[in-house]
Enzyme design. Structure first.
Site, mmCIF file in Angstrom:
data_model
loop_
_atom_site.group_PDB
_atom_site.id
_atom_site.type_symbol
_atom_site.label_atom_id
_atom_site.label_comp_id
_atom_site.label_asym_id
_atom_site.label_seq_id
_atom_site.Cartn_x
_atom_site.Cartn_y
_atom_site.Cartn_z
ATOM 1 N N SER A 193 -77.723 -54.875 84.136
ATOM 2 C CA SER A 193 -79.082 -55.409 84.250
ATOM 3 C C SER A 193 -79.466 -55.660 85.704
ATOM 4 O O SER A 193 -78.606 -55.773 86.586
ATOM 5 C CB SER A 193 -79.245 -56.702 83.445
ATOM 6 O OG SER A 193 -79.104 -57.829 84.264
ATOM 7 N N VAL A 194 -80.780 -55.793 85.903
ATOM 8 C CA VAL A 194 -81.338 -56.070 87.225
ATOM 9 C C VAL A 194 -80.813 -57.389 87.789
ATOM 10 O O VAL A 194 -80.807 -57.616 88.994
ATOM 11 C CB VAL A 194 -82.881 -56.108 87.125
ATOM 12 C CG1 VAL A 194 -83.339 -57.395 86.420
ATOM 13 C CG2 VAL A 194 -83.571 -56.004 88.468
ATOM 14 N N LYS A 195 -80.367 -58.267 86.880
ATOM 15 C CA LYS A 195 -80.021 -59.625 87.285
ATOM 16 C C LYS A 195 -78.795 -59.704 88.182
ATOM 17 O O LYS A 195 -78.571 -60.721 88.827
ATOM 18 C CB LYS A 195 -79.832 -60.483 86.038
ATOM 19 C CG LYS A 195 -81.096 -60.642 85.230
ATOM 20 C CD LYS A 195 -81.982 -61.655 85.907
ATOM 21 C CE LYS A 195 -83.219 -61.930 85.121
ATOM 22 N NZ LYS A 195 -83.823 -63.184 85.502
ATOM 23 N N ASP A 196 -77.984 -58.639 88.207
ATOM 24 C CA ASP A 196 -76.823 -58.641 89.118
ATOM 25 C C ASP A 196 -77.279 -58.892 90.553
ATOM 26 O O ASP A 196 -76.607 -59.560 91.332
ATOM 27 C CB ASP A 196 -76.105 -57.277 89.092
ATOM 28 C CG ASP A 196 -75.408 -57.011 87.774
ATOM 29 O OD1 ASP A 196 -75.362 -57.930 86.934
ATOM 30 O OD2 ASP A 196 -74.925 -55.878 87.589
ATOM 31 N N ALA A 228 -78.150 -62.602 91.057
ATOM 32 C CA ALA A 228 -76.988 -63.473 90.821
ATOM 33 C C ALA A 228 -76.130 -63.531 92.092
ATOM 34 O O ALA A 228 -75.748 -64.609 92.561
ATOM 35 C CB ALA A 228 -76.178 -62.952 89.640
#
Ligand SMILES: Cc1ncc(COP(=O)(O)O)c(C=O)c1O
Length: 452
Positions: free
Chosen positions: A42-45, A48
């Site tokens: 996901s883009v969230k890496d 994070a």
């Protein structure tokens, strides 16, 4: 040799992929920023790692510390990957609406998972916002990430996702569309792109049950806009600090049903096996089709991978239960197929009213056909019994034949649903369907309402 020092080195530089069949009705080029190529899918890496590195730099996160976050799953995955590489522990606080797969995946990468109820106010001590804060206070050497208000979230997209889109489109991008949750993606990418070219339009995809669209249009935080919804990853009941409304030109809201259906369509028509917010994003894009002209280059960002939704949007039974798949039910037979395994419950003319009431309670039904040796001769239903009870409190000891009303109409199994619905009125809540000489089933008003 060409290799990354560790898995975190593979984050970013995701491909842009042209959408074809799903956007045939649009005049312009539509490109998907395909974020599932990140190692956490996901883009969230991106955000994070940026949030962790910024916290390390200013001492909020210390060696061996515990990272605590309220997350719908993807941020937790990014945090957990980075924690493994960098030697931290993670606790992810997740709402019970999120898919089981997301929770299992977080555990798989070493995170502790705490599940909280969805349908409570953010201020409620059980909410996932409050629980995350409390755990952070109680856990020694811990750091509460707070992706909603932590501006390193937006900064990650300003520094990486935005510049990638600008470079990959050779500066030709005219529109950017993306689902909005914490707001980090839209605000970071939006700010970067508008700095390069202020004419670029930035649209947010919102969901029904979320406050963003109305807040953007009127400045009013309307509590009436807040109610439970099914779509995952987008929409909020708070205004996170990461949502920078100044870089957003507008929002469009997508229904739970459309988001789920378009999640399936992306897989079936484009071979793009993606998460639920991608379905919402592509449907939102189609809703905005009047905004686009022939030479436009529209970039839509897809956040996460379909594997996290196999028990939900990719499960037809789950979709059917929520009315997201409409089976073509046209006849009595189609309706009773749902309860063929259940026997028809009847009562005899000489039985007592108390027997009928017991049977209604035991089988959770509201009406019962009455029979004698000649066949169906009457019917009782709960509303009718209640009316009669008010007149005569001793009704439970009366034989059924004294309180029953006219029998339910009998139809053949091929009778169309429209014809059956016309048989319902104030005094008649059900019809009997003749399957064979001595076999009948019942269709209630409720069955027809659920079919419709
Ligand atoms: C699947 C999914 N879609 C969309 C979003 C929204 O992205 P952002 O939080 O950057 O607004 C998130 C993150 O919360 C997400 O996990």
């Amino acid at each position: 040799m060409e290799y990354a020092e560790n898995i975190l080195g593979t984050i970013g530089n995701t491909p842009l992929v042209k959408l074809n069949k799903l956007v045939e009705e649009l005049p312009c080029l539509v490109l998907a920023k395909y974020e599932t190529f990140n190692p956490g899918n996901s883009v969230k890496d991106r955000m994070a790692v940026k949030m962790i590195e910024d916290a390390e730099a200013d001492g909020r996160l210390k060696p061996g510390g515990t990272i605590i976050e309220g997350t719908s799953g993807n941020t937790g995955m990014g945090l957990a990957l980075a924690a493994v590489v960098k030697g931290y522990k993670t606790i992810c606080v997740i709402s019970d609406k999120q898919s089981k797969e997301k929770m299992d995946i977080l555990r798989a990468v070493g995170s502790k998972v705490v599940v909280c109820p969805t349908n409570v106010d953010p201020e409620d001590p059980k909410s996932y916002y409050s629980t995350s804060k409390r755990l952070a206070e109680e856990t020694p050497n811990s750091w509460y990430v707070n992706q909603y208000d932590n501006l390193s979230n937006t900064a990650a997209h300003y520094e990486s996702t935005g510049p990638e889109i600008w470079k990959q489109t050779d500066g030709k991008v005219t529109h950017f569309l993306v689902g909005v949750g914490t707001g980090g993606t839209i605000s970071g990418v939006g700010k970067y792109l508008k700095e390069q070219n202020p004419n670029i339009k930035v649209w947010g995809i919102d969901t029904y049950g979320s406050v963003f669209k109305k807040y953007h249009e009127t400045g009013i935080f309307d509590e009436n806009e807040i109610y439970p919804y099914i779509t995952e990853g987008i929409g909020e009941d708070i205004i996170p600090k990461n949502v920078n409304f100044d870089v957003i030109d507008g929002f469009t809201k997508v229904t739970d049903k459309d988001a789920a259906i378009y999640t399936q369509k992306l897989a079936k028509l484009e071979g793009m096996f993606l998460g639920n917010s991608a379905g919402a994003a592509i449907k939102g894009l189609l809703q905005l089709k009047d905004q686009f002209k022939k030479d436009d280059v529209v970039v839509v960002l897809f956040h996460d991978h379909g594997s996290r939704y196999v028990g939900k949007m990719f499960n037809d039974e789950w979709m059917r239960d929520r009315g997201f798949i409409e089976d073509k039910l046209t006849s009595a037979q189609d309706v009773i197929n749902n309860h063929l395994d259940k026997p028809l419950i009847t009562v005899k003319t000489e039985e007592l009213v108390s027997h009928a009431i017991e049977r209604m309670k035991a089988y959770k039904i509201s009406q019962i056909p009455v029979e004698d040796s000649s066949g169906f001769v009457g019917a009782v239903d709960e509303a009718d019994l209640l009316r009669k009870y008010i007149e005569n409190k001793d009704i439970s000891n009366l034989p059924i034949k004294e309180v029953m009303h006219k029998p339910f109409p009998i139809v053949s199994k091929n009778t169309p649903i429209e014809a059956i619905s016309k048989l319902f009125d104030r005094d008649n809540n059900a019809v009997l369907v003749k399957l064979s000489n001595d076999e009948y089933q019942i269709i209630t008003k409720y069955d027809i309402i659920s079919v419709l």
